[in-house]
Motif scaffolding. Structure first.
Motif, PDB file in Angstrom:
ATOM      1  N   ARG A  79       0.837  -1.200   0.000  1.00 56.91           N
ATOM      2  CA  ARG A  79       0.000   0.000   0.000  1.00 56.91           C
ATOM      3  C   ARG A  79       0.871   1.249   0.000  1.00 56.91           C
ATOM      4  N   LYS A  80       0.376   2.265  -0.688  1.00 53.20           N
ATOM      5  CA  LYS A  80       1.061   3.558  -0.664  1.00 53.20           C
ATOM      6  C   LYS A  80       0.396   4.397   0.415  1.00 53.20           C
ATOM      7  N   SER A  85       0.154   7.918   2.312  1.00 57.93           N
ATOM      8  CA  SER A  85       0.531   9.332   2.219  1.00 57.93           C
ATOM      9  C   SER A  85       0.407   9.970   3.589  1.00 57.93           C
ATOM     10  N   LYS A 107      -4.267   3.315  -2.501  1.00 62.55           N
ATOM     11  CA  LYS A 107      -3.400   3.090  -3.651  1.00 62.55           C
ATOM     12  C   LYS A 107      -2.630   1.797  -3.429  1.00 62.55           C
ATOM     13  N   TRP A 144      -0.047  -1.367  -4.988  1.00 63.62           N
ATOM     14  CA  TRP A 144       0.883  -1.812  -6.023  1.00 63.62           C
ATOM     15  C   TRP A 144       1.420  -3.179  -5.645  1.00 63.62           C
ATOM     16  N   ASP A 169       1.242  -0.730 -10.443  1.00 64.72           N
ATOM     17  CA  ASP A 169      -0.002  -0.444  -9.720  1.00 64.72           C
ATOM     18  C   ASP A 169      -1.067  -1.475 -10.063  1.00 64.72           C
ATOM     19  N   HIS A 204      11.638   7.610   2.134  1.00 67.40           N
ATOM     20  CA  HIS A 204      10.210   7.910   2.327  1.00 67.40           C
ATOM     21  C   HIS A 204       9.826   8.025   3.795  1.00 67.40           C
TER      22      HIS A 204
END
Length: 719
Positions: free
Chosen positions: A551-552, A554, A561, A563, A578, A611
């Protein structure tokens, strides 16, 4: 001979033309590269064109991301982002409905690209989207594309959510509150509100006022799993953004509406499997609910509080009501005080003359008092039996109710992580939590009776108090690990796990440990290690080949989101790309992005990852730090960043990547797996030596005989 590092061999396509195979000079300006490509196809105005990936997300190539192009990549010559943004900006203002709908559909697709989004927003494109939503009365396909485009554009963080007009926000909220609206529009509207709520106190209050909890509960009761998920996401966002007082009021209202029972029946025990995102939201809901106990847990008892003193006295009166009622009027104040002190001692308070002192320790503070009062009022028979049974025992064998309750409350708080911030990725919730109102108190009622039962089984005295509580902690932890679906099932299982069973389990674990410490066994372990480590390496690589859904996450906690990443069967290339929600295991061909294993330079974990440095360093990000890892490839500036869904996946992926890099596997899971495999292998090899003690040193080798005449001479027999 390999090509120079600054040269990449790629293919460039264009509709109606023969593809070009070129060597892309990474040091050459992109405008010059485009000029050469356009000249080869005799196209004028090269500045009106751009390159983008032909597959996957079709990202535009810019000077900032061109280094990510790999050998063998397929690019496509297309209209430049500024030209496309201008065209779509005009298209969405068209009077022709078909042209407008097609433009919005294309806009929703292209808005995922940061370069295009920047160009479109710079043309005041968001204002046109606001107008379509604010002025239009259409609730069909056109609106769905508009909301999708808006969501994607806002995802890039170029524009603050606080800049949205009240009219626009109210329109979005009206779609959530309307009944006759397409489900896809309601999903997008709920998603927009979910992202909006954490950004501003004003927006939170507006959404909380207009989108009522009743309305969200209505959405939770639909059969559409995606709509249910988005409604739960907004509910969680509201709970996490609320103040402590607001959160308590919201949870009280949800309790009145029986949300737990509904979740237990219609979501947890639904015919559809529970997705990772819904599991995370249920974990957060459980955590938020349990954290309502934090204030009482951290508040010491105030001996001058009339309310708290009355609660304390109610414990004594409920237990000894029949004993103290009749003669009380005949006693002097001193005698009455002496009688109360005696009764508080029987209740198990250490400081019987002033029992409030026992509750000054925080945690567990007043939460322990609340639990004792709940137990006495809701199960008075069990409470009276516990107290009277122990007050009639010999002093040294009586189980102190109050002291046990205080310690048990602390143990339950630690096991259930009361007062700890919610993890951003965890999915571990207890199904039985949603099957019961007053879960914490009911769990306490079961466990305090378990304390008494275990105390008797251990024939414990006051000196054994800590040992008994350690056994009780063990019993609770082992039973919760089985994930019982109801408190009744928990009660059955935890009572079945009596002291003798705990002793057997501990004995087995201890014997296993002792067996493995003998010198010959340790030598055998060392000999077996290389073979078993190789087995673990193969398992890690197989897991990477199967792939994992990531999962992305934020800064706005958005997790929708997805991938997927997997290793090629020949262990030479990492494929990733994705994917949509619900895709379990996409074929390797659909993952268009690639990283050759040969280009991987190093693995970064935790705080070293780029990140994690971008995120704020609050407590809530501790779990992200524990699950984050990055692959540095080509040159050190380029990283593929991961946040593993679980600690288990983190261990398997970091181990697998270390194997590919030719390094040692360093995760704690490696040691656990190695210990399990060594244990099994040793047990198999030592099966014939059961009940035979293994000496620390090998027995001495006997001296050779004085002569070897006992050997038979075959040469004489042959003659």
């Amino acid at each position: 001979m390999p090509p120079p590092k600054d040269v990449v061999k790629i293919a460039i396509q264009m509709v109606g033309a023969i593809p070009q195979l070129i060597e892309l000079q990474q040091t050459k300006p992109l405008s010059a590269v485009l000029k050469d490509v356009c000249d080869a196809w005799s196209l004028p105005n090269a500045e009106h064109y751009a390159l983008q990936y032909a597959d996957g997300r079709q990202t535009y190539i810019t000077e900032s991301n061109r280094r990510e192009i790999k050998n063998g990549s397929i690019l496509r010559l297309t209209t430049s982002p500024d030209q496309e943004a201008e065209r779509l900006y005009s298209g969405i203002q068209s009077k022709n409905v078909d042209v407008k709908t097609d433009s919005l559909k294309k806009l929703a697709s292209l808005s995922q690209d940061v370069t295009f989004a920047q160009e479109f927003i710079s043309r005041n494109g968001l204002k046109q989207i606001y107008s379509i939503v604010e002025e239009g009365n259409d609730t069909g396909e056109m609106l769905a594309h508009t909301l999708k485009a808006f969501t994607e554009l806002m995802e890039h963080d170029f524009v603050s959510w606080e800049n949205l007009s009240t009219v626009f926000i109210k329109k979005i909220m009206s779609y959530v509150n309307m009944n006759a609206v397409d489900a896809s529009i309601q999903q997008l509207s709920l998603s927009i509100l979910e992202n909006m709520v954490p950004t501003s106190r004003l927006l939170f209050e507006l959404v909380k006022k207009e989108v009522t909890l009743d309305r969200l509960l209505t959405h939770l009761q639909v059969t559409n799993a995606q709509l249910q998920l988005k409604a739960m996401a907004l509910l969680i966002a509201l709970l996490l953004t609320a103040t402590d007082a607001e959160r308590r009021d919201m949870m009280d209202y949800l309790r009145e509406k029986n949300i737990r029972q509904f979740i237990h029946k219609n979501i947890i025990h639904s015919s559809e499997p529970l997705g990772d995102e819904m599991a995370h939201y249920l974990y957060v809901l459980q955590s938020v609910s349990l954290n309502l106990c934090e204030h009482r847990m951290r508040t010491s008892m105030d001996p001058y509080s009339q309310e708290q003193r009355e609660l304390l006295q109610s414990l004594r009166q409920t237990a000894f009501e029949s004993e103290s009622e009749a003669p009380a009027g005949n006693f002097s104040t001193e005698r009455r005080r002496s009688l109360c002190a005696k009764e508080f001692r029987k209740l198990g308070f250490t400081n019987n003359s002033n029992p409030a002192e026992d509750l000054r320790r925080a945690p567990p503070g007043l939460l322990a008092l609340d639990n004792m009062v709940y137990f006495s009022r809701n199960t008075p028979n069990a409470y009276s039996r516990f107290v009277l049974e122990n007050s009639s025992r010999e002093d040294k064998h009586e189980c102190p109710f109050a002291r046990s309750s205080i310690q048990l409350t602390l143990i339950l708080c630690e096991i259930l992580h009361v007062g700890e911030p919610c993890s951003e990725t965890a999915q571990a919730f207890y199904p039985m939590f949603f099957g019961q109102d007053h879960f914490f108190e009911e769990l306490f009622c079961i466990c305090i009776q378990l304390v008494n039962k275990t105390w008797k089984e251990m024939r414990a005295t006051q000196e054994d108090f800590d040992k008994v509580m350690q056994v009780v902690r063990d019993q609770i932890t082992r039973t919760l690990a089985l994930k019982p679906t109801s408190l009744e099932l928990f009660k059955t299982r935890v009572n079945a796990l009596n002291y003798s069973e705990i002793l057997k389990l501990r004995q087995t674990e201890r014997l296993h440990q002792e067996e493995t410490l003998a010198v010959p066994v340790l030598e055998l372990r060392e000999r077996l290690k290389p073979e078993l480590l190789e087995l673990i390496r193969q398992q890690r690589l197989l897991h990477l080949c199967e792939g994992t859904l990531f999962r992305k996450i934020s800064s706005r906690r958005r997790q929708d989101k997805l991938w997927y990443c997997r290793l090629s069967p020949n262990h030479k290339v990492l494929h990733y790309g994705d994917v949509e929600e619900g895709v379990e295991s996409p074929p390797i061909e659909s993952l268009t992005e690639k990283i050759p294993v040969a280009d991987m330079k190093m693995l970064l974990v935790g705080k070293e990852c780029p990140h994690t440095k971008e995120k704020s360093s609050g407590k809530q990000n501790k779990d992200v730090l524990e699950l984050a890892f990055s692959i540095v490839h080509d040159v050190e500036e380029y990283c593929l960043n991961f946040v593993a869904p679980t600690r288990y996946e983190f261990c398997l992926w970091t181990d697998g990547l270390n194997v590919l890099l030719g390094k040692e596997m360093t995760s704690e899971r490696t040691q656990t797996d190695l210990d399990v495999l060594l244990s099994m292998e040793l047990k198999l090899r030592l099966l014939d030596l059961e009940n035979i003690s293994i000496p620390d040193t090998p027995p001495p080798i006997p001296k050779p005989p004085s002569n070897l005449n006992f050997c038979y001479d075959f040469s004489h027999a042959e003659q």
